[in-house]
Enzyme design. Structure first.
Site, short mmCIF file in Angstrom:
data_model
loop_
_atom_site.label_atom_id
_atom_site.label_comp_id
_atom_site.label_asym_id
_atom_site.label_seq_id
_atom_site.Cartn_x
_atom_site.Cartn_y
_atom_site.Cartn_z
N ASP A 132 46.87 45.21 36.49
CA ASP A 132 45.63 45.64 36.27
C ASP A 132 45.19 46.39 37.57
OD1 ASP A 132 45.14 43.63 34.13
OD2 ASP A 132 45.59 42.23 35.54
N ASP A 146 41.83 47.59 39.16
CA ASP A 146 40.18 47.59 39.33
C ASP A 146 39.62 48.50 40.14
OD1 ASP A 146 40.44 45.01 38.25
OD2 ASP A 146 40.18 43.85 39.86
N ASP A 203 38.07 38.66 49.57
CA ASP A 203 38.48 37.40 50.19
C ASP A 203 39.42 37.57 51.42
OD1 ASP A 203 40.28 38.39 48.33
OD2 ASP A 203 40.19 36.73 46.97
#
Length: 453
Positions: free
Chosen positions: A74, A76, A150
């Site tokens: 994926d 982003d 994070d």
């Protein structure tokens, strides 16, 4: 001075204090990213945003994977454009999210997630009584967005146009050292979003990274905060964890960190039973192999495997109390799914697949007449059959049953008839239909007799 001398003697390097508002900029020769690993649609999105005067970067896990030489699944995108501005630039773009708005940009079946740089507004953001952030649609500059991410390895930005990587928190060093480090004060970050504790486990197991001591220390104490997270978010994270290609390692890491309690109730008990443990391990190993080989994995099959021995235990108990086998199995399935749905928010489709797989298991025992042919036509036959083979391989049931069904499944018409004949004549206990009795004359024309349940 003395401290520096002792650190020099011990060979401990001084931690470089960086200005978190200024990134280290790495060129192609420094980071070694292969541009061929990038998605053409990711390049298209960043290019469109940049041509319209916005900043735009590939960000997060995609950059981490690119630096590790792995093609990301994926991509982003992070930008300084607002969600509304992003939406106006793409024909198929949809704003989603309550806690933080993001934009899904679609190219055929390819979905890219575009987020606006987040600001450092977590202090004033609405929180629950445990400190979990409930809503946070505050935008800000890129360095604040990096602070909000994070882990250091997920806080780097790659510009496909210039092939530059922006690193605000020493992520490139942690990747090279195979270290997983949270950004900021660990306790505060876990309170903001307890799911980060599950992400620690997933990334450490998947990447085979060591969890930095300060990042790891609070987890065992703060693990109960997972109970305050909405069930759908826990389920999404569990699904990512179990379908990462490293499910077995993730599950072992969950247990090590004390994070498994409440996620899959009674799993500890299962893993302490020889047959149950072997069954779960085989299921997870099979899942990992399929993921690593690029094959599809059914969430329904995976969760049916993880929860099977809870069903088996309750099924046995219901039968012991006098219930017939099939109704007893349905009652057991209801009990397990009800308890798990409350915690994991199992989707209806997944729950339905799990029921189908479980309910087929007694039907594999019927190897006479038309029953095997009808079972072959079942929409979920292959999943039920694979599940049967796991049961055989784990030692739960006799391997002969799995071998018979393999031969029947792969055989032609003649071979199947021979298998049916051999199953019918095979020695061993069989359920026999009671002999028919001659009809007796009874009032109102009623007839007597017995039938098999």
């Amino acid at each position: 001075m003395i401290k520096k001398f002792i650190r020099k003697i011990l060979g401990v390097k001084d931690k470089v204090v960086r200005d978190p508002t200024e990134p280290i900029i790495l060129g192609p020769a420094d980071h070694g990213i292969d541009p061929k690993l990038l998605s053409s649609n990711a390049i298209r999105v960043t290019q469109t945003l940049q041509e319209n005067g916005f900043k735009a970067f590939v960000v997060g896990g995609a950059v981490r994977d690119l630096l590790l030489g792995v093609k990301p699944k994926d991509f982003d995108i992070a930008t300084d454009a607002t969600p509304e501005q992003v939406k106006r630039l793409f024909r198929r773009a949809f704003i989603i999210g309550k806690r933080f708005q993001i934009v899904h940009v679609m190219f055929g079946q390819d979905l890219l997630e575009v987020t606006t740089f987040r600001g450092a507004g977590s202090i004033s953001a609405p929180k629950d009584e445990h400190g979990r952030v409930l809503r946070d649609n505050i935008f800000g500059p890129q360095h604040e967005d990096a602070m909000r991410r994070d882990f250091t390895i997920n806080a780097m930005y790659y510009d496909p146009a210039t092939q530059m990587v922006l690193d605000y928190h020493g992520g490139i060093e942690d990747i090279r050292d195979k270290t997983l480090r949270i950004i900021g004060q660990p306790e505060a970050r876990y309170r903001e979003d307890p799911v980060r504790m599950l992400r620690v486990v997933r990334f450490a197991a998947k990447l085979q990274f060591t969890i930095e001591p300060n990042t790891r220390a609070p987890i065992s104490v703060m693990a109960p905060l997972i109970n305050n997270v909405p069930a759908p978010r826990v389920f999404d994270e569990m699904l990512k964890l179990l379908m990462s290609g490293h499910a077995l390692a993730c599950l072992q890491q969950l247990r090590t960190e004390g994070l498994h309690h409440g996620l899959l109730p009674l799993l500890d008990v299962v893993l302490e039973q020889p047959i149950g443990m072997r069954f779960v391990m085989l299921a997870l190993e099979s899942t990992d192999k399929r993921v690593m080989a690029g094959k599809g994995v059914s969430p329904g099959f995976l969760f049916a495997s993880l929860l099977w021995h809870q069903v088996l235990e309750k099924w046995t108990a219901y039968r012991a109390s006098g219930e017939s086998p099939i109704p007893a199995l349905h009652l057991a399935a209801d009990d397990v799914l009800d308890s798990q749905t409350e915690k994991l928010a199992l989707q209806r489709k997944i729950g339905s697949d799990m029921r189908d797989i479980w309910s087929m298991q007694p039907r594999f025992e019927r190897r006479t007449g038309k029953s095997p042919y009808k079972l072959l036509e079942h929409l979920r036959f292959r999943a039920g059959y694979d599940f049967l083979l796991l049961r055989c391989e784990s030692g739960e049931i006799d391997m002969e049953l799995g071998e018979w069904w393999t031969a029947f499944y792969e055989g032609d018409a003649t071979e199947r008839e021979q298998l049916l004949a051999s199953a019918h004549s095979a020695p061993g206990p069989k359920r026999k239909r009671p002999p028919r009795r001659a009809p007796r004359n009874k009032p109102n024309g009623a007839t007597g007799g017995m039938s098999e349940e």
